[in-house]
Design an enzyme around this catalytic site. Structure first.
Site, PDB file in Angstrom:
ATOM      1  N   SER A 105      23.692  64.017  13.202  1.00  0.00           N
ATOM      2  CA  SER A 105      23.803  65.132  13.972  1.00  0.00           C
ATOM      3  C   SER A 105      24.138  66.559  13.053  1.00  0.00           C
ATOM      4  N   PHE A 135      24.164  75.654  16.592  1.00  0.00           N
ATOM      5  CA  PHE A 135      23.247  76.205  17.198  1.00  0.00           C
ATOM      6  C   PHE A 135      23.519  76.205  18.613  1.00  0.00           C
ATOM      7  N   LEU A 179      22.461  77.082  22.265  1.00  0.00           N
ATOM      8  CA  LEU A 179      21.342  77.355  23.161  1.00  0.00           C
ATOM      9  C   LEU A 179      21.900  76.886  24.377  1.00  0.00           C
ATOM     10  N   ILE A 225      28.380  72.399  21.620  1.00  0.00           N
ATOM     11  CA  ILE A 225      27.721  72.875  20.642  1.00  0.00           C
ATOM     12  C   ILE A 225      28.348  72.053  19.408  1.00  0.00           C
ATOM     13  N   CYS A 260      12.490  75.336  17.268  1.00  0.00           N
ATOM     14  CA  CYS A 260      13.661  74.697  16.392  1.00  0.00           C
ATOM     15  C   CYS A 260      13.899  73.292  16.704  1.00  0.00           C
ATOM     16  N   LEU A 261      13.971  73.075  18.291  1.00  0.00           N
ATOM     17  CA  LEU A 261      14.111  71.790  18.865  1.00  0.00           C
ATOM     18  C   LEU A 261      12.966  70.859  18.427  1.00  0.00           C
ATOM     19  N   ARG A 304      13.955  67.235  16.858  1.00  0.00           N
ATOM     20  CA  ARG A 304      13.715  66.170  17.625  1.00  0.00           C
ATOM     21  C   ARG A 304      12.851  65.036  16.796  1.00  0.00           C
ATOM     22  N   GLU A 354      19.169  67.317  22.879  1.00  0.00           N
ATOM     23  CA  GLU A 354      17.643  67.448  22.512  1.00  0.00           C
ATOM     24  C   GLU A 354      16.634  67.422  23.421  1.00  0.00           C
ATOM     25  N   PHE A 390       8.673  70.434  36.337  1.00  0.00           N
ATOM     26  CA  PHE A 390      10.159  70.921  36.210  1.00  0.00           C
ATOM     27  C   PHE A 390      10.407  71.844  37.290  1.00  0.00           C
TER      28      PHE A 390
HETATM   29  P1  TGC Z   1       7.463  77.247  28.819  1.00  0.00           P
HETATM   30  O1  TGC Z   1       8.236  78.252  29.406  1.00  0.00           O
HETATM   31  O2  TGC Z   1       6.570  76.510  29.271  1.00  0.00           O
HETATM   32  O3  TGC Z   1       7.373  77.509  27.183  1.00  0.00           O
HETATM   33  C1  TGC Z   1       7.917  78.506  26.614  1.00  0.00           C
HETATM   34  C2  TGC Z   1       7.222  78.994  25.112  1.00  0.00           C
HETATM   35  O4  TGC Z   1       7.520  77.942  24.061  1.00  0.00           O
HETATM   36  C3  TGC Z   1       6.467  77.028  24.015  1.00  0.00           C
HETATM   37  N1  TGC Z   1       6.980  75.812  23.557  1.00  0.00           N
HETATM   38  C4  TGC Z   1       7.245  75.210  22.371  1.00  0.00           C
HETATM   39  N2  TGC Z   1       7.031  75.615  21.196  1.00  0.00           N
HETATM   40  C5  TGC Z   1       7.734  74.702  20.160  1.00  0.00           C
HETATM   41  N3  TGC Z   1       8.047  73.530  20.415  1.00  0.00           N
HETATM   42  C6  TGC Z   1       8.164  72.929  21.728  1.00  0.00           C
HETATM   43  N4  TGC Z   1       8.696  72.054  21.830  1.00  0.00           N
HETATM   44  C7  TGC Z   1       7.801  74.047  22.873  1.00  0.00           C
HETATM   45  N5  TGC Z   1       7.563  73.736  24.243  1.00  0.00           N
HETATM   46  C8  TGC Z   1       7.170  74.887  24.602  1.00  0.00           C
HETATM   47  C9  TGC Z   1       5.517  77.308  24.917  1.00  0.00           C
HETATM   48  O5  TGC Z   1       4.137  77.335  24.180  1.00  0.00           O
HETATM   49  C10 TGC Z   1       5.633  78.698  25.185  1.00  0.00           C
HETATM   50  O6  TGC Z   1       5.129  79.566  24.181  1.00  0.00           O
HETATM   51  P2  TGC Z   1       4.634  81.015  24.806  1.00  0.00           P
HETATM   52  O7  TGC Z   1       3.981  81.659  23.434  1.00  0.00           O
HETATM   53  O8  TGC Z   1       3.533  80.815  25.915  1.00  0.00           O
HETATM   54  O9  TGC Z   1       5.651  81.723  25.345  1.00  0.00           O
HETATM   55  O10 TGC Z   1       8.719  76.092  28.489  1.00  0.00           O
HETATM   56  P3  TGC Z   1       8.584  74.587  28.923  1.00  0.00           P
HETATM   57  O11 TGC Z   1       8.253  74.518  30.512  1.00  0.00           O
HETATM   58  O12 TGC Z   1       7.743  74.128  27.913  1.00  0.00           O
HETATM   59  O13 TGC Z   1       9.889  74.213  28.789  1.00  0.00           O
HETATM   60  C11 TGC Z   1      10.599  73.249  29.467  1.00  0.00           C
HETATM   61  C12 TGC Z   1      11.494  72.097  29.087  1.00  0.00           C
HETATM   62  C13 TGC Z   1      12.358  71.748  29.951  1.00  0.00           C
HETATM   63  C14 TGC Z   1      10.476  71.370  28.445  1.00  0.00           C
HETATM   64  C15 TGC Z   1      12.195  73.068  28.132  1.00  0.00           C
HETATM   65  O14 TGC Z   1      13.019  74.013  28.582  1.00  0.00           O
HETATM   66  C16 TGC Z   1      13.241  71.932  27.290  1.00  0.00           C
HETATM   67  O15 TGC Z   1      12.950  71.463  26.435  1.00  0.00           O
HETATM   68  N6  TGC Z   1      14.612  71.951  27.926  1.00  0.00           N
HETATM   69  C17 TGC Z   1      15.390  70.993  27.222  1.00  0.00           C
HETATM   70  C18 TGC Z   1      16.386  71.690  26.335  1.00  0.00           C
HETATM   71  C19 TGC Z   1      16.676  71.376  25.148  1.00  0.00           C
HETATM   72  O16 TGC Z   1      16.324  70.193  24.748  1.00  0.00           O
HETATM   73  N7  TGC Z   1      18.054  71.653  24.729  1.00  0.00           N
HETATM   74  C20 TGC Z   1      18.551  71.114  23.386  1.00  0.00           C
HETATM   75  C21 TGC Z   1      19.655  72.209  22.885  1.00  0.00           C
HETATM   76  S1  TGC Z   1      20.162  71.757  21.480  1.00  0.00           S
HETATM   77  C22 TGC Z   1      20.644  70.150  21.018  1.00  0.00           C
HETATM   78  O17 TGC Z   1      20.903  69.584  21.992  1.00  0.00           O
HETATM   79  C23 TGC Z   1      21.245  69.896  19.879  1.00  0.00           C
HETATM   80  S2  TGC Z   1      21.861  68.656  19.578  1.00  0.00           S
HETATM   81  C24 TGC Z   1      21.879  68.136  17.890  1.00  0.00           C
HETATM   82  C25 TGC Z   1      22.611  67.145  17.448  1.00  0.00           C
HETATM   83  O18 TGC Z   1      23.878  67.416  17.496  1.00  0.00           O
HETATM   84  O19 TGC Z   1      21.844  66.521  16.719  1.00  0.00           O
HETATM   85  P1  FAD Z   2      21.763  69.162  32.982  1.00  0.00           P
HETATM   86  O1  FAD Z   2      20.818  70.050  32.480  1.00  0.00           O
HETATM   87  O2  FAD Z   2      22.641  69.724  33.731  1.00  0.00           O
HETATM   88  O3  FAD Z   2      20.839  67.693  33.464  1.00  0.00           O
HETATM   89  C1  FAD Z   2      21.740  66.912  34.295  1.00  0.00           C
HETATM   90  C2  FAD Z   2      20.903  65.642  34.605  1.00  0.00           C
HETATM   91  O4  FAD Z   2      19.855  66.134  35.275  1.00  0.00           O
HETATM   92  C3  FAD Z   2      20.307  64.727  33.304  1.00  0.00           C
HETATM   93  O5  FAD Z   2      20.027  63.530  33.770  1.00  0.00           O
HETATM   94  C4  FAD Z   2      18.841  65.487  33.473  1.00  0.00           C
HETATM   95  O6  FAD Z   2      17.799  64.508  32.975  1.00  0.00           O
HETATM   96  C5  FAD Z   2      18.624  65.759  34.838  1.00  0.00           C
HETATM   97  N1  FAD Z   2      17.445  66.718  35.369  1.00  0.00           N
HETATM   98  C6  FAD Z   2      17.359  67.870  34.821  1.00  0.00           C
HETATM   99  N2  FAD Z   2      16.297  68.577  35.252  1.00  0.00           N
HETATM  100  C7  FAD Z   2      15.617  67.465  36.017  1.00  0.00           C
HETATM  101  C8  FAD Z   2      14.396  67.722  36.707  1.00  0.00           C
HETATM  102  N3  FAD Z   2      13.650  68.573  36.563  1.00  0.00           N
HETATM  103  N4  FAD Z   2      13.919  66.470  37.354  1.00  0.00           N
HETATM  104  C9  FAD Z   2      14.908  65.445  37.340  1.00  0.00           C
HETATM  105  N5  FAD Z   2      16.031  65.347  36.567  1.00  0.00           N
HETATM  106  C10 FAD Z   2      16.483  66.452  35.914  1.00  0.00           C
HETATM  107  N6  FAD Z   2      23.265  71.821  22.750  1.00  0.00           N
HETATM  108  C11 FAD Z   2      22.944  73.189  21.832  1.00  0.00           C
HETATM  109  O7  FAD Z   2      22.580  74.027  22.263  1.00  0.00           O
HETATM  110  N7  FAD Z   2      23.514  72.944  20.496  1.00  0.00           N
HETATM  111  C12 FAD Z   2      24.099  71.766  19.830  1.00  0.00           C
HETATM  112  O8  FAD Z   2      24.325  71.665  19.128  1.00  0.00           O
HETATM  113  C13 FAD Z   2      24.355  70.622  21.168  1.00  0.00           C
HETATM  114  N8  FAD Z   2      24.946  69.442  20.683  1.00  0.00           N
HETATM  115  C14 FAD Z   2      25.388  68.863  21.853  1.00  0.00           C
HETATM  116  C15 FAD Z   2      26.104  67.555  21.179  1.00  0.00           C
HETATM  117  C16 FAD Z   2      26.311  66.671  22.112  1.00  0.00           C
HETATM  118  C17 FAD Z   2      27.317  65.384  21.780  1.00  0.00           C
HETATM  119  C18 FAD Z   2      26.134  66.748  23.489  1.00  0.00           C
HETATM  120  C19 FAD Z   2      26.440  65.579  24.632  1.00  0.00           C
HETATM  121  C20 FAD Z   2      25.261  67.685  23.905  1.00  0.00           C
HETATM  122  C21 FAD Z   2      24.857  68.551  22.978  1.00  0.00           C
HETATM  123  N9  FAD Z   2      24.167  69.649  23.349  1.00  0.00           N
HETATM  124  C22 FAD Z   2      23.879  70.791  22.586  1.00  0.00           C
HETATM  125  C23 FAD Z   2      23.781  70.215  24.701  1.00  0.00           C
HETATM  126  C24 FAD Z   2      22.612  69.160  24.996  1.00  0.00           C
HETATM  127  O9  FAD Z   2      21.316  69.609  24.679  1.00  0.00           O
HETATM  128  C25 FAD Z   2      22.567  69.064  26.722  1.00  0.00           C
HETATM  129  O10 FAD Z   2      23.429  68.271  27.026  1.00  0.00           O
HETATM  130  C26 FAD Z   2      21.186  68.702  27.396  1.00  0.00           C
HETATM  131  O11 FAD Z   2      20.081  69.498  27.083  1.00  0.00           O
HETATM  132  C27 FAD Z   2      21.484  68.428  28.711  1.00  0.00           C
HETATM  133  O12 FAD Z   2      21.896  69.665  29.257  1.00  0.00           O
HETATM  134  P2  FAD Z   2      23.105  69.497  30.469  1.00  0.00           P
HETATM  135  O13 FAD Z   2      24.226  68.480  29.745  1.00  0.00           O
HETATM  136  O14 FAD Z   2      23.560  70.727  30.847  1.00  0.00           O
HETATM  137  O15 FAD Z   2      22.605  68.473  31.667  1.00  0.00           O
END
Ligand code: TGC
Ligand code: FAD
Length: 388
Positions: A96, A134, A136, A168, A243-244, A248, A368, A388
């Site tokens: 991570s 990071f 988000l 975060i 970035c994701l 990922r 992620e 979604f």
């Molecule tokens: P949508 O509104 O359709 O798209 C917005 C714009 O983004 C483009 N796009 C992408 N570009 C690059 N990579 C991707 N994977 C992309 N997905 C979409 C898309 O083409 C569009 O561009 P434009 O030019 O038309 O504006 O958005 P969506 O419907 O695709 O998104 C919905 C959804 C649910 C998939 C998205 O919101 C999502 O992925 N949600 C999950 C959020 C998430 O993963 N958060 C992670 C936070 S960081 C973290 O967890 C770090 S932990 C790391 C560690 O400790 O190792």
């Molecule tokens: P929620 O979005 O509230 O989701 C709750 C539940 O609802 C999940 O089971 C989900 O799958 C489900 N759900 C959501 N939408 C739907 C749908 N449409 N239909 C059915 N089910 C649905 N984020 C950062 O930005 N930066 C970081 O560095 C980072 N590091 C992390 C480190 C750790 C240890 C952890 C645990 C998380 C980290 N995160 C980070 C956050 C992580 O990306 C979020 O936890 C993750 O994206 C889920 O968001 P949430 O926890 O708010 O759950």
């Protein structure tokens, strides 16, 4: 014929270049010698082994795929994947750290930043002298980042940021945060020094997962940064999502390492554990479980390697990353839990690796993009319908 390597039944090694094999071997040695001896205790004590950062940096593992011009190693995507796999064979928390520094902090500066920002930050980040985080995810829901509340307002030559981020990684050890905030022109990214006035990081305690990693909440109370700290070359959600995709991709490889560590442990344990007068490994039920693990690890290895080849060819699509992130995290968490069971009572302490990996993978399968998010991305690709 010689017996196959149980952790590489299809000889994936033979499909790697000499350089890729060298990267895997050097990170593997680092993990064996420097990580495995301490990581169980780090997890117990909820301690991030920060003392390893200079060594990780000197191996060239931070921002490994970025150009040498910025002090980075200029490796290909497959090598970056192997780095993640080997680090996570040690612990998901260490992987991570590297994912966040490389894919979520250095990558956006490289992809969306000015030449001045790149020259100022990237060499020091590659050297581990500047650590990033990071921001988000927000407290009200991470799966739907489009609904972010954190916002940045232009004020003369500055931007004023207000809001909060949650979960975060690296938050309390970071020197800078890459912060995504809503602006009049849509979502934009900012480089925020963590010693800025009005910035607070609050560490999350009581975690049962990723205990060897720092996780924090970030709070922004009129935090002021100059225009020079805005990442000018992207607007909208595609900035952070881009970035994701990088992070990922690496996370598809990481859990392979965690699963390999667990399988290796039960292969050893079941040979030596004598029950009902024979080794546990001689039971059909146990062999089937371990064969199943090897099958799933092999499939995950092939998936990630092909994904890496697509990445290096420049054709990798986010949906392909989603399928592999979903498959490989699910594979690894199932294997880690099953291995914990095969170890019996011995499986519940950190003297063995399985429970630590199983608990860590609870985070990896959630962050992620949760498993559900990735399933729905694939579903949308198949049907053309956004659920979604
Ligand atoms: P949508 O509104 O359709 O798209 C917005 C714009 O983004 C483009 N796009 C992408 N570009 C690059 N990579 C991707 N994977 C992309 N997905 C979409 C898309 O083409 C569009 O561009 P434009 O030019 O038309 O504006 O958005 P969506 O419907 O695709 O998104 C919905 C959804 C649910 C998939 C998205 O919101 C999502 O992925 N949600 C999950 C959020 C998430 O993963 N958060 C992670 C936070 S960081 C973290 O967890 C770090 S932990 C790391 C560690 O400790 O190792
Ligand atoms: P929620 O979005 O509230 O989701 C709750 C539940 O609802 C999940 O089971 C989900 O799958 C489900 N759900 C959501 N939408 C739907 C749908 N449409 N239909 C059915 N089910 C649905 N984020 C950062 O930005 N930066 C970081 O560095 C980072 N590091 C992390 C480190 C750790 C240890 C952890 C645990 C998380 C980290 N995160 C980070 C956050 C992580 O990306 C979020 O936890 C993750 O994206 C889920 O968001 P949430 O926890 O708010 O759950």
């Amino acid at each position: 014929p010689a017996r196959l390597n149980p952790l590489d039944l299809y000889d994936i090694r033979s499909m790697l270049s000499d350089e890729e094999r060298m990267v895997q071997d050097s990170v593997g040695r680092f993990v064996d010698e420097r990580v495995l001896p301490i990581i169980g205790d780090c997890f117990d004590q909820a301690r991030f082994p920060k003392e390893l950062v200079p060594e990780i940096a000197s191996l060239g593992l931070l921002g490994a795929t970025l150009p040498e011009k910025y002090g980075c190693a200029g490796m290909n995507g497959v090598s970056y994947g192997l780095i993640c796999q080997e680090l996570e064979r040690g612990d998901s928390g260490l992987r991570s750290f590297a994912s966040v520094q490389s894919s979520l902090c250095m990558y956006p500066i490289y992809a969306y930043g000015t030449e001045e920002q790149k020259m100022h930050y990237l060499p020091k980040m590659a050297a581990g002298e500047i650590i990033g985080c990071f921001g988000l995810t927000e407290p009200h829901g991470g799966s739907d980042p489009a609904n972010m509340k954190t916002h940045a307002k232009k004020d003369g030559g500055d931007w004023v940021i207000n809001g909060a981020k949650m979960w975060i990684t690296n938050g309390n050890v970071a020197h800078i945060a890459i912060v995504w905030a809503q602006t009049e022109d849509g979502i934009q990214g900012f480089i925020v020094p963590t010693d800025s006035k009005g910035f607070t990081a609050q560490e999350v305690h009581k975690k049962m997962s990723l205990r060897a990693s720092v996780t924090s909440g970030l709070f922004f109370d009129n935090v002021r940064v100059p225009e020079a700290n805005r990442l000018p070359n992207v607007k909208g959600l595609k900035g952070p999502l881009g970035c994701l995709t990088q992070a990922r991709y690496g996370i598809t490889w990481g859990p392979i390492g965690a699963a390999q560590a667990c399988l290796q442990e039960v292969l050893n344990y079941t040979q030596e554990r004598i029950l009902f007068g024979r080794p546990l490994a001689s039971n059909q039920a146990v062999q089937i479980k371990m064969a199943e693990m090897a099958r799933r690890i092999t499939m995950a290895q092939l998936l990630s390697l092909q994904l890496g080849r697509l990445k290096d060819a420049g054709t990798m699509q986010p949906t392909q990353v989603s399928l592999a992130k979903w498959n490989n995290c699910r594979m690894a968490i199932d294997i880690a839990r099953e291995c914990r069971d095969i170890l019996g009572g011995a499986g519940i302490t950190t003297e063995h690796v399985a429970i630590r990996h199983a608990l860590n993978l609870e985070s990896v399968i959630t962050y992620e993009g949760t498993e559900t998010v990735h399933q729905l991305v694939v579903g949308r690709e198949l049907t053309g319908i956004n659920a979604f």
